[in-house]
Design an enzyme around this catalytic site. Sequence first.
Site, PDB file in Angstrom:
ATOM      1  N   ARG A  36       0.824  -1.218   0.000  1.00 20.82           N
ATOM      2  CA  ARG A  36       0.000   0.000   0.000  1.00 20.82           C
ATOM      3  C   ARG A  36       0.852   1.261   0.000  1.00 20.82           C
ATOM      4  O   ARG A  36       0.463   2.273  -0.581  1.00 20.82           O
ATOM      5  CB  ARG A  36      -0.938  -0.002   1.212  1.00 20.82           C
ATOM      6  CG  ARG A  36      -2.133  -0.898   0.976  1.00 20.82           C
ATOM      7  CD  ARG A  36      -3.118  -0.848   2.111  1.00 20.82           C
ATOM      8  NE  ARG A  36      -4.420  -1.312   1.656  1.00 20.82           N
ATOM      9  CZ  ARG A  36      -5.395  -1.705   2.467  1.00 20.82           C
ATOM     10  NH1 ARG A  36      -5.233  -1.691   3.776  1.00 20.82           N
ATOM     11  NH2 ARG A  36      -6.543  -2.115   1.972  1.00 20.82           N
ATOM     12  N   LYS A 193     -19.707 -17.618  -0.592  1.00 22.47           N
ATOM     13  CA  LYS A 193     -21.155 -17.580  -0.370  1.00 22.47           C
ATOM     14  C   LYS A 193     -21.918 -16.617  -1.266  1.00 22.47           C
ATOM     15  O   LYS A 193     -21.452 -15.520  -1.543  1.00 22.47           O
ATOM     16  CB  LYS A 193     -21.435 -17.186   1.079  1.00 22.47           C
ATOM     17  CG  LYS A 193     -21.002 -18.239   2.069  1.00 22.47           C
ATOM     18  CD  LYS A 193     -21.325 -17.764   3.461  1.00 22.47           C
ATOM     19  CE  LYS A 193     -21.115 -18.872   4.489  1.00 22.47           C
ATOM     20  NZ  LYS A 193     -21.441 -18.397   5.829  1.00 22.47           N
ATOM     21  N   GLY A 350     -10.033  -9.485  -1.668  1.00 24.91           N
ATOM     22  CA  GLY A 350      -8.900  -9.943  -0.857  1.00 24.91           C
ATOM     23  C   GLY A 350      -8.379 -11.305  -1.274  1.00 24.91           C
ATOM     24  O   GLY A 350      -7.184 -11.472  -1.564  1.00 24.91           O
ATOM     25  N   GLY A 373     -13.015  -3.791   0.025  1.00 15.47           N
ATOM     26  CA  GLY A 373     -14.424  -3.420   0.175  1.00 15.47           C
ATOM     27  C   GLY A 373     -14.894  -2.365  -0.819  1.00 15.47           C
ATOM     28  O   GLY A 373     -16.015  -2.437  -1.338  1.00 15.47           O
TER      29      GLY A 373
HETATM   30  P1  ADP Z   1     -12.796 -12.375  -2.217  1.00 17.45           P
HETATM   31  O1  ADP Z   1     -12.083 -12.170  -0.908  1.00 17.45           O
HETATM   32  O2  ADP Z   1     -11.827 -12.326  -3.369  1.00 17.45           O
HETATM   33  O3  ADP Z   1     -13.968 -11.454  -2.410  1.00 17.45           O
HETATM   34  P2  ADP Z   1     -14.349 -14.566  -1.159  1.00 17.45           P
HETATM   35  O4  ADP Z   1     -13.945 -14.179   0.218  1.00 17.45           O
HETATM   36  O5  ADP Z   1     -15.758 -14.360  -1.564  1.00 17.45           O
HETATM   37  O6  ADP Z   1     -13.365 -13.879  -2.247  1.00 17.45           O
HETATM   38  O7  ADP Z   1     -14.088 -16.114  -1.400  1.00 17.45           O
HETATM   39  C1  ADP Z   1     -12.868 -16.754  -1.113  1.00 17.45           C
HETATM   40  C2  ADP Z   1     -13.090 -18.035  -0.371  1.00 17.45           C
HETATM   41  O8  ADP Z   1     -13.985 -18.906  -1.056  1.00 17.45           O
HETATM   42  C3  ADP Z   1     -11.809 -18.802  -0.219  1.00 17.45           C
HETATM   43  O9  ADP Z   1     -11.521 -18.909   1.160  1.00 17.45           O
HETATM   44  C4  ADP Z   1     -12.102 -20.168  -0.830  1.00 17.45           C
HETATM   45  O10 ADP Z   1     -11.542 -21.245  -0.098  1.00 17.45           O
HETATM   46  C5  ADP Z   1     -13.603 -20.221  -0.748  1.00 17.45           C
HETATM   47  N1  ADP Z   1     -14.156 -21.195  -1.699  1.00 17.45           N
HETATM   48  C6  ADP Z   1     -14.117 -21.174  -3.041  1.00 17.45           C
HETATM   49  N2  ADP Z   1     -14.688 -22.251  -3.562  1.00 17.45           N
HETATM   50  C7  ADP Z   1     -15.111 -23.022  -2.527  1.00 17.45           C
HETATM   51  C8  ADP Z   1     -15.805 -24.270  -2.417  1.00 17.45           C
HETATM   52  N3  ADP Z   1     -16.145 -24.960  -3.503  1.00 17.45           N
HETATM   53  N4  ADP Z   1     -16.076 -24.722  -1.189  1.00 17.45           N
HETATM   54  C9  ADP Z   1     -15.700 -24.006  -0.099  1.00 17.45           C
HETATM   55  N5  ADP Z   1     -15.068 -22.836  -0.126  1.00 17.45           N
HETATM   56  C10 ADP Z   1     -14.781 -22.332  -1.323  1.00 17.45           C
END
Ligand code: ADP
Length: 392
Positions: A36, A193, A350, A373
Amino acid sequence: MAWKTIDDMDLGGKRVLIRVDINVPVEDGRVTDATRIERIVPTIRDVMDKGGKPILLAHFGRPKGKEVPEMSLAQIVPALEEKIGANVRFAARGFADAVSALPAGEVLLLENVRFHPGEEKNDKGFASELAELGDVYINDAFSAAHRAHASTEAIAHLMPSAAGRLMEAELKALEAALGDPKRPVAALVGGAKVSTKLDLLENLVSRVDHLVIGGGMANTFLVAQGIEVGSSLAERDMAETARRIVAKAESAGCTIHLPVDIVIAQEFKAGAESRSVDVADCPEGWMILDAGEQTVERLVELFGDCATLIWNGPLGAFEIEPFDRATNAAARAVADRSREGKLTSVAGGGDTVAALNKAGVAEDFTYVSTAGGAFLEWMEGKTLPGVAALGG
Ligand code: ADP
Ligand code: MG
């Protein structure tokens, strides 16, 4: 674009307040990741080259309007000096005196703005106190732009304002990806999710031509179609919502892409026995942890047809091998097309940034946002107060 940049500002002899994000990880008083800090250096250098005196405004941690010694920005000074290559003075209080004493060629860092209760309240009084310290305001903290705080929002209305280099780069990349993109446009949304990315999915279906749904959230969409997903992460109570998003996509002319094959295991741990099966064949007791090879092949083909791609969320549980394969392969394909100049690719989030770094391809994407965010809220189609206040 309505906002001004450093190029539009006369900075000679001016006191230039620069809002930066230097909320970096610190362990035992040492900065452990200076990314950063590195990203704000071009702005500070350009301000100095134009004869301006940089006065940095920043937050650190969540002191909630009180002075918390462990959250003093004083500990960031050595890392700042190293990266900027100039002397950095620090003022814990007596800001006005510190500003008058600042010689040309040096930088002044003011104490954590969140020590003041007015900061997070977007208090006009506090914003005016800050505004009095400078002649011009530059916001280079896109990652803090989703919050309307005194040093990110209120202050911009009180003095001539512009976007810093990092803010400018973020806004241009985001504009190229969703504002006025070259079509066809695809969005890849993965991650854990559906419930955390509802607004994002809803906004995207009306703006992109293709929506690829991957990761754990794809499971929820499969459940919504009546496909069994064993003990996979899935939000069964979101099935109706998933169907609604699919219907909205259909009426908007957005094609939804779900996995056609999957990688499954009985345990979520490194070295767990895994199998690759058709999407409809996840047995009870097994969970989907990644997309399969055919799915990746189809994605690579899709990316080959697209001019723009925006990516948030990994395709699988990438932290644990071999469930990083689909994410890595898709990321490499995007990187290759981007390097050839055939695809504008913008990624953020992230875990997404971590996954792209792990795959070793982040450099080849057109733009990788580290804004977290703020990037997600922008993908949700929300107005970012810190950007709006600059007139954009
Ligand atoms: P970002 O931080 O880039 O916005 P998210 O926090 O939404 O991404 O998602 C990342 C998480 O999703 C990771 O920890 C990854 O392990 C989890 N993930 C991805 N696919 C699966 C899956 N099929 N089952 C469980 N967890 C998953
Ligand atoms: Mg995450």
